[in-house]
Design an enzyme around this catalytic site. Structure first.
Site, PDB file in Angstrom:
ATOM      1  N   ARG A 166      10.543  -4.381   7.066  1.00 18.44           N
ATOM      2  CA  ARG A 166       9.262  -4.936   6.902  1.00 18.44           C
ATOM      3  C   ARG A 166       9.410  -6.441   6.654  1.00 18.44           C
ATOM      4  O   ARG A 166       8.592  -7.127   7.089  1.00 18.44           O
ATOM      5  CB  ARG A 166       8.141  -4.087   6.079  1.00 18.44           C
ATOM      6  CG  ARG A 166       6.683  -4.678   6.172  1.00 18.44           C
ATOM      7  CD  ARG A 166       5.905  -3.935   5.138  1.00 18.44           C
ATOM      8  NE  ARG A 166       4.336  -4.436   5.554  1.00 18.44           N
ATOM      9  CZ  ARG A 166       3.483  -4.613   4.422  1.00 18.44           C
ATOM     10  NH1 ARG A 166       4.072  -4.891   3.284  1.00 18.44           N
ATOM     11  NH2 ARG A 166       2.218  -5.106   4.942  1.00 18.44           N
ATOM     12  N   ILE A 208      -0.802  -8.650   8.595  1.00 17.79           N
ATOM     13  CA  ILE A 208       0.517  -7.653   8.845  1.00 17.79           C
ATOM     14  C   ILE A 208      -0.534  -6.490   7.876  1.00 17.79           C
ATOM     15  O   ILE A 208      -0.761  -6.752   6.615  1.00 17.79           O
ATOM     16  CB  ILE A 208       1.598  -7.726   8.489  1.00 17.79           C
ATOM     17  CG1 ILE A 208       2.562  -6.564   8.719  1.00 17.79           C
ATOM     18  CG2 ILE A 208       1.759  -8.211   6.962  1.00 17.79           C
ATOM     19  CD1 ILE A 208       4.094  -6.732   8.438  1.00 17.79           C
ATOM     20  N   SER A 209      -0.942  -5.378   8.690  1.00 17.95           N
ATOM     21  CA  SER A 209      -1.470  -4.096   7.993  1.00 17.95           C
ATOM     22  C   SER A 209      -0.637  -3.735   6.715  1.00 17.95           C
ATOM     23  O   SER A 209       0.377  -3.649   6.695  1.00 17.95           O
ATOM     24  CB  SER A 209      -1.948  -3.165   8.808  1.00 17.95           C
ATOM     25  OG  SER A 209      -2.908  -3.609   9.778  1.00 17.95           O
ATOM     26  N   GLN A 210      -1.647  -3.144   5.750  1.00  8.37           N
ATOM     27  CA  GLN A 210      -0.916  -2.395   4.581  1.00  8.37           C
ATOM     28  C   GLN A 210      -0.263  -1.127   5.179  1.00  8.37           C
ATOM     29  O   GLN A 210      -0.638  -0.421   6.081  1.00  8.37           O
ATOM     30  CB  GLN A 210      -2.221  -2.022   3.872  1.00  8.37           C
ATOM     31  CG  GLN A 210      -1.764  -1.178   2.748  1.00  8.37           C
ATOM     32  CD  GLN A 210      -3.116  -0.535   2.142  1.00  8.37           C
ATOM     33  OE1 GLN A 210      -4.095  -0.817   2.284  1.00  8.37           O
ATOM     34  NE2 GLN A 210      -2.939   0.119   0.778  1.00  8.37           N
TER      35      GLN A 210
END
Length: 219
Positions: free
Chosen positions: A40, A66-68
């Site tokens: 990530r 950027i999503s959790q």
């Protein structure tokens, strides 16, 4: 700048993240394995290197996020991905979600309305690892009728309503995972398309996404 070095430390942090996701109720081993494999920190500015494996959303270009990781895992689990599923993603963003699905063996068709993000992903060399992701610059509300029908559709922004054009691009029996609502909080829905073109609806937890907007930005 992005840092393309995946150290033992990064791998250890990913393992901790996966353990955390299990504790929060993610049970799909293929989702967990995809997150374990995917660096990530490659998807974030190197300033976030120490924080990349926290279960948090982070800013990326043009006011997007950027999503959790939990949100990515949750939506991916609801999709019930099978190898070679043809998936339409609305909102490429950082491309992290698309890569999770690609790691799971899906054929991903992803649309981004922000030209700056689309161009950034085109220049992101790590994404060449995933020939099963196809990138498109366009309006997510329109979908990709040329490439329909899709087995699955995932929407990674808060939709003010369920877009009928996206339903029409689903196969019979296909599933759409979409957060719906115009407030700060949205309800996650899973829709399953019926033979007559209508759909059944399952309601899940609340989340908070950036809004889904029409048109294209930055042409």
């Amino acid at each position: 700048m992005r840092r393309f070095e995946d150290t033992y430390r990064h791998k250890g942090l990913r393992k901790k993240l996966v353990d955390h996701l299990k504790e929060k109720g993610i049970t799909d081993e293929r989702v967990l394995d995809a997150i374990l494999q995917l660096p990530r920190h490659y998807f974030l500015d190197s300033a976030f290197d120490d924080k990349a494996y926290e279960d948090k959303a982070f800013p990326i270009a043009v006011g997007q996020t950027i999503s959790q990781p939990y949100t990515v895992a949750y939506q991916s689990q609801l999709l019930e991905i099978k190898p070679f599923d043809k998936v339409l993603e609305i909102g490429t963003g950082s491309a992290y979600q698309a890569c999770v699905l690609a790691e799971m063996g899906a054929q991903v068709f992803t649309i981004e309305r922000q030209k700056a993000l689309f161009d950034q992903n085109r220049g992101f060399s790590y994404l060449k690892k995933y020939p099963n992701i196809k990138f498109f610059y366009g309006d997510g509300f329109e979908g990709l009728p040329t490439y329909a029908p899709f087995d699955k559709v995932i929407v990674t922004a808060a939709a003010p309503f369920i877009p009928e054009k996206l339903i029409s691009q689903l196969k019979t029996g296909g599933k759409m995972v979409i957060p719906v609502g115009e407030g700060v909080v949205q309800r996650m829905l899973r829709l399953t398309k019926k033979a007559d073109g209508s759909y059944s609806e399952e309601v899940f937890d609340n989340f908070s996404f950036v809004p889904m907007l029409g048109g294209r930005e930055g042409t």
